[in-house]
Motif scaffolding. Structure first.
Motif, short mmCIF file in Angstrom:
data_model
loop_
_atom_site.label_atom_id
_atom_site.label_comp_id
_atom_site.label_asym_id
_atom_site.label_seq_id
_atom_site.Cartn_x
_atom_site.Cartn_y
_atom_site.Cartn_z
N UNK A 52 -17.68 -22.29 -12.90
CA UNK A 52 -16.54 -21.40 -13.09
C UNK A 52 -16.99 -19.95 -13.22
N UNK A 53 -18.11 -19.72 -13.89
CA UNK A 53 -18.66 -18.37 -14.03
C UNK A 53 -19.03 -17.81 -12.66
N UNK A 54 -19.68 -18.60 -11.84
CA UNK A 54 -20.08 -18.15 -10.51
C UNK A 54 -18.85 -17.85 -9.65
N UNK A 55 -17.85 -18.71 -9.71
CA UNK A 55 -16.65 -18.53 -8.88
C UNK A 55 -15.79 -17.35 -9.31
N UNK A 56 -15.65 -17.14 -10.62
CA UNK A 56 -14.74 -16.10 -11.12
C UNK A 56 -15.44 -14.79 -11.46
N UNK A 57 -16.76 -14.85 -11.63
CA UNK A 57 -17.56 -13.70 -12.07
C UNK A 57 -17.17 -13.25 -13.48
N UNK A 58 -16.60 -14.16 -14.25
CA UNK A 58 -16.32 -13.97 -15.67
C UNK A 58 -17.08 -15.05 -16.42
#
Length: 72
Positions: free
Chosen positions: A41-47
Motif C-alpha cells: 500500500x505504501x508503494x502504491x499510494x506513496x503514503x
C-alpha cells in the motif's frame, strides 16, 4: 513489485522493520514495522502505512494526528 519482496526477509510474524528518515536531513523520524500489505500500500499510494503490533491492524501514518509521511 514481486522482485522487491524476494529480496526482503520478513520475520516469522510476517513483519519487517521500517526506518523512516527525512529526505533532506537524513534524520530518523521513526522506526516501525511493515507487513507485506503495508509495504504494498505504501508503494502504491506513496503514503506511509505500517502494521500496528499492539492493535493488530494496518494503519496509515497521520490518519489521526494529521502528520502524514509522503514516500519519495
Amino acid at each position: 513489485m514481486e522482485a522487491i519482496f524476494k529480496e526482503l526477509k520478513f520475520d516469522e510474524k510476517g513483519l519487517i522493520p521500517a526506518v523512516t528518515q527525512d529526505i533532506e536531513t537524513g534524520e530518523v523520524l521513526m522506526v516501525a514495522y511493515m507487513s507485506r500489505a503495508a509495504l504494498e500500500k505504501t508503494i502504491k499510494t506513496r503514503l506511509a502505512y505500517y502494521w500496528s503490533r499492539t492493535r493488530g491492524e494496518l494503519w496509515k501514518k497521520g490518519a489521526v494526528s494529521g502528520h502524514i509521511q509522503e514516500v519519495q
